[in-house]
Structures are given as structure tokens and as C-alpha cells.
Design a protein around this motif. Sequence first.
Motif, PDB file in Angstrom:
ATOM      1  N   PHE A  56       0.560  -1.435  -0.136  1.00  0.00           N
ATOM      2  CA  PHE A  56      -0.120  -0.020  -0.036  1.00  0.00           C
ATOM      3  C   PHE A  56       0.711   1.207   0.265  1.00  0.00           C
ATOM      4  CE2 PHE A  56      -2.194   3.547   2.281  1.00  0.00           C
ATOM      5  CZ  PHE A  56      -3.586   3.707   1.336  1.00  0.00           C
ATOM      6  N   PHE A  57       2.086   1.128   0.907  1.00  0.00           N
ATOM      7  CA  PHE A  57       3.024   2.511   0.919  1.00  0.00           C
ATOM      8  C   PHE A  57       3.364   2.135  -0.749  1.00  0.00           C
ATOM      9  CE2 PHE A  57       2.568   1.998   5.843  1.00  0.00           C
ATOM     10  CZ  PHE A  57       1.639   3.388   5.698  1.00  0.00           C
ATOM     11  N   ILE A  58       3.807   1.694  -1.100  1.00  0.00           N
ATOM     12  CA  ILE A  58       4.422   1.362  -2.460  1.00  0.00           C
ATOM     13  C   ILE A  58       4.211   1.967  -3.138  1.00  0.00           C
ATOM     14  CG2 ILE A  58       5.246   0.283  -4.214  1.00  0.00           C
ATOM     15  CD1 ILE A  58       6.449  -1.931  -2.079  1.00  0.00           C
ATOM     16  N   SER A  59       2.615   1.828  -3.650  1.00  0.00           N
ATOM     17  CA  SER A  59       1.233   1.984  -3.841  1.00  0.00           C
ATOM     18  C   SER A  59       1.158   3.643  -4.572  1.00  0.00           C
ATOM     19  CB  SER A  59       0.444   1.280  -4.698  1.00  0.00           C
ATOM     20  OG  SER A  59      -0.441   1.750  -2.806  1.00  0.00           O
ATOM     21  N   ARG A  60       1.730   4.079  -3.137  1.00  0.00           N
ATOM     22  CA  ARG A  60       1.466   6.084  -3.326  1.00  0.00           C
ATOM     23  C   ARG A  60       3.592   6.528  -3.351  1.00  0.00           C
ATOM     24  NH1 ARG A  60      -1.994   8.543  -0.463  1.00  0.00           N
ATOM     25  NH2 ARG A  60      -0.361  10.463   1.172  1.00  0.00           N
ATOM     26  N   THR A  61       4.182   5.683  -4.229  1.00  0.00           N
ATOM     27  CA  THR A  61       5.127   6.094  -4.467  1.00  0.00           C
ATOM     28  C   THR A  61       5.475   6.198  -6.323  1.00  0.00           C
ATOM     29  OG1 THR A  61       6.003   4.275  -4.323  1.00  0.00           O
ATOM     30  CG2 THR A  61       5.695   5.940  -2.423  1.00  0.00           C
ATOM     31  N   LYS A  62       6.325   6.713  -6.283  1.00  0.00           N
ATOM     32  CA  LYS A  62       6.463   5.990  -7.857  1.00  0.00           C
ATOM     33  C   LYS A  62       8.579   5.357  -7.994  1.00  0.00           C
ATOM     34  CE  LYS A  62       8.803   7.832 -12.790  1.00  0.00           C
ATOM     35  NZ  LYS A  62       8.770   9.296 -13.032  1.00  0.00           N
ATOM     36  N   TRP A  63       7.993   4.423  -7.823  1.00  0.00           N
ATOM     37  CA  TRP A  63      10.083   3.858  -7.833  1.00  0.00           C
ATOM     38  C   TRP A  63       9.841   2.731  -8.747  1.00  0.00           C
ATOM     39  CZ3 TRP A  63      10.458  -1.278  -3.469  1.00  0.00           C
ATOM     40  CH2 TRP A  63      11.428  -1.485  -3.443  1.00  0.00           C
ATOM     41  N   ASN A  64      10.962   2.192  -9.383  1.00  0.00           N
ATOM     42  CA  ASN A  64      11.510   0.933  -9.929  1.00  0.00           C
ATOM     43  C   ASN A  64      12.599   0.218  -9.157  1.00  0.00           C
ATOM     44  OD1 ASN A  64      13.712   2.291  -9.397  1.00  0.00           O
ATOM     45  ND2 ASN A  64      14.472   2.813 -10.793  1.00  0.00           N
ATOM     46  N   GLY A  65      12.076   0.169  -7.877  1.00  0.00           N
ATOM     47  CA  GLY A  65      12.996  -0.996  -6.653  1.00  0.00           C
ATOM     48  C   GLY A  65      14.309  -0.415  -6.604  1.00  0.00           C
ATOM     49  N   ILE A  66      15.143  -0.044  -7.272  1.00  0.00           N
ATOM     50  CA  ILE A  66      16.621   0.921  -7.017  1.00  0.00           C
ATOM     51  C   ILE A  66      15.959   2.049  -6.634  1.00  0.00           C
ATOM     52  CG2 ILE A  66      18.811   0.650  -8.179  1.00  0.00           C
ATOM     53  CD1 ILE A  66      17.525  -1.431 -10.506  1.00  0.00           C
ATOM     54  N   ALA A  67      16.492   2.495  -7.653  1.00  0.00           N
ATOM     55  CA  ALA A  67      16.304   3.904  -7.032  1.00  0.00           C
ATOM     56  C   ALA A  67      15.736   4.808  -6.201  1.00  0.00           C
ATOM     57  CB  ALA A  67      15.822   5.444  -8.314  1.00  0.00           C
ATOM     58  N   PRO A  68      15.705   5.704  -5.254  1.00  0.00           N
ATOM     59  CA  PRO A  68      15.607   6.273  -3.987  1.00  0.00           C
ATOM     60  C   PRO A  68      13.467   5.944  -4.389  1.00  0.00           C
ATOM     61  CG  PRO A  68      17.417   6.909  -3.461  1.00  0.00           C
ATOM     62  CD  PRO A  68      16.767   6.164  -4.657  1.00  0.00           C
ATOM     63  N   ALA A  69      12.487   6.152  -3.859  1.00  0.00           N
ATOM     64  CA  ALA A  69      11.398   6.222  -4.009  1.00  0.00           C
ATOM     65  C   ALA A  69      10.743   7.354  -3.485  1.00  0.00           C
ATOM     66  CB  ALA A  69      10.167   5.233  -3.307  1.00  0.00           C
ATOM     67  N   VAL A  70      10.072   8.184  -4.215  1.00  0.00           N
ATOM     68  CA  VAL A  70       9.405   8.958  -4.936  1.00  0.00           C
ATOM     69  C   VAL A  70       8.062   9.151  -4.166  1.00  0.00           C
ATOM     70  CG1 VAL A  70       9.032  11.483  -6.238  1.00  0.00           C
ATOM     71  CG2 VAL A  70      11.155   9.889  -6.074  1.00  0.00           C
ATOM     72  N   ASP A  71       7.296   9.750  -3.051  1.00  0.00           N
ATOM     73  CA  ASP A  71       5.773   9.924  -2.873  1.00  0.00           C
ATOM     74  C   ASP A  71       5.348  10.799  -3.639  1.00  0.00           C
ATOM     75  OD1 ASP A  71       4.049   9.884  -1.332  1.00  0.00           O
ATOM     76  OD2 ASP A  71       3.726  10.915   0.134  1.00  0.00           O
ATOM     77  N   VAL A  72       4.164   9.946  -4.434  1.00  0.00           N
ATOM     78  CA  VAL A  72       3.644  11.097  -5.496  1.00  0.00           C
ATOM     79  C   VAL A  72       1.891  11.208  -5.125  1.00  0.00           C
ATOM     80  CG1 VAL A  72       4.888  10.102  -6.850  1.00  0.00           C
ATOM     81  CG2 VAL A  72       2.979   8.554  -6.982  1.00  0.00           C
ATOM     82  N   GLY A  73       1.568  10.238  -3.771  1.00  0.00           N
ATOM     83  CA  GLY A  73       0.387  10.745  -2.929  1.00  0.00           C
ATOM     84  C   GLY A  73      -0.812   9.546  -4.405  1.00  0.00           C
ATOM     85  N   TRP A  74      -1.981  10.020  -4.003  1.00  0.00           N
ATOM     86  CA  TRP A  74      -2.580   8.645  -4.755  1.00  0.00           C
ATOM     87  C   TRP A  74      -3.175   9.083  -6.892  1.00  0.00           C
ATOM     88  CZ3 TRP A  74      -5.183   6.266  -1.440  1.00  0.00           C
ATOM     89  CH2 TRP A  74      -4.930   6.093   0.055  1.00  0.00           C
TER      90      TRP A  74
END
Length: 314
Positions: A56-74
Motif C-alpha cells: 500500500f505504501f509502495i502504491s503511493r510512490t514512484k519507484w523502480n525498485g532501485i532508485a529512492p522512492a518518490v512520494d506521489v500521493g494518490w
Amino acid sequence: MAITFAATPRTRPDVAARPRGRLGRSARRNVTGWAFAGPATLIVVGLSLFPAVWAFFISRTKWNGIAPAVDVGWRNYQRIVQDPDAIAAARHTLVLTLLFVPASILLGMLIAVALNQRIRLIGFYRTCIFVPYVASAAATGILASFVFNPQFGAANEALRRLGLPAQQFLESPGQALLVVCVIALWGEVGFTAVVYLAALQDIPPDLVEAATVDGAGRWRVFRHIILPELRPVTVFVAIWQTITAMQLFDLIYTTTRGGPMNSTQTVVYYIYELAFQTQRLGYGAAVAYLLFAVTMLLTVGVIWYSRRRGSEVF
């Protein structure tokens, strides 16, 4: 002068200690039971709840599994309704579900009625019906790929012997989803048949005998006695097969891989492509959570409707 002593009531030690002893034995049994089941329960709960919460927390981010995740909200959830690939995958999943669920219920009920008869080798027939269900779905998909091969498959060979034109089957955008549904039915109808068979054997024989004595034929007995008794089982099977159809992945992966031209790309396979092929983990998790929400709403809706109709299933 005679001296009399009043007899004081004495409490039996065994009677006074009995409730405490029972409580102690019960506590020891509970502790012993949790000592055996506790570690496994913690592992199962941990492997189920922790990934779900983390996703659920991953679903609110932009993440490729390597670089740090970026929070994008909904934002990921808002993109789903504008994604043509997600809409197409949802449409394919809906078509597959509408084809698979009624067919599996009808075929399972008919096969169960046939297997409920007293005939020779009935155990062998029941085993043959259930074997495809326990077989590996990956092996079933690989075998089906050979059977429905347009060049040298057994299905086209049978059509040629009957004087019918050969078909493209899994290589045709208009036929592939229907063929996948047929393959899924071959593997899943055994489960439905076994569930219905158990329900048929649980129907009191007195009801059928009373209806027969009153002059009811087989069709009227089946319609007015057997079908109402099978209603709770039908609700359970409908929910189970709906979840199976909406989460179908292994057959599609081993047969078409979403093709041809994305004609068999379901929601689950689309999630797989997002997460593990294009490395869009955040967006894939959002689609997965939306699928979970739709499945939950459908399940609750079916249970609520069945309870209004008087069928207590869960």
C-alpha cells in the motif's frame, strides 16, 4: 453438665480445589496449543499482512525498485482510469469472468448429478474428473499450447477429420480469450463438481422420496428440491470461481503471455508486466490494490444478496 459442641461445616479440599484445577488444566492446554500453532501463525500472518501493508505504501510512490522512492500521493490511482491498457485489461478480465463462472457452475452441477448415480466404476470416473484440478496449472497451460497449436495441434487435426476448417486458436485475437476460458474450465470444473457432489450427498433422502411418492417427476424434484438445497453451495462456488477468474495468471503466462495483440492481457498479467517487466512498482501496486478492492466489493455484494434471499453461506 453436658457440654455440646456445634459442628462446624467442613469444606472438602477436593471440591474447593476442583475449579482452580480445571482452570489450570485449561490454561496449560491453551499454552501448549499456542506453543505449537503460534510460530506458524506468526509466520503466516507476517508473510500476509506485512507485504500487503508495504504494498500500500509502495502504491503511493514512484519507484523502480532501485532508485529512492518518490512520494506521489494518490496520483497512481488517478492514472488508472486514464490508462487505456488498464481499461483493456479490465475489459478482458470481465469477459473472462462472465464466460468462466456460469459455465463452471453449470458444468460442475451437471457432472456432479451424473457422478451421484449408482453405476459401475463410479470411483474411477470421480477420480478422472478431479485429476485436472490437482494437476499443475503451468503443466496444463504447456499441454494446452500443444493441443491448440494451429500447425500440428490435436484440436485442428480433429477438425480436419470432421471436414471443418482449421482454426488459429491461441494465435487469433478473436479466439484466444475463449480458448483460455476453455482451458481454465478443463482445470477447474473438477473442483466445482466435487463441491456439488458433496452437497448432493448431504441432501436428506426423505425429501426426494416424499416428492417422488407425491408424484413429482425427476425434473420437478431437481427444480423444487435439489436446486434450493444447493443454493448455499452455488453462492460459495460463484464467489470462489469469480476470484479464480479475476486472478487467473498461470494459464495466460504459459499459453499466450497476454497476446496476441494484448487480447488475453488480464488485470493480473498487466500487474505482472508493470512490476516485473517495466519496473513500475508503484503503479503496479496501485492496480493490484484496485483489483483487491473490486474483488472484495463483489464478494461482499454476493454474500449480502444471498443472505437477503435466505441463503446463509458465511
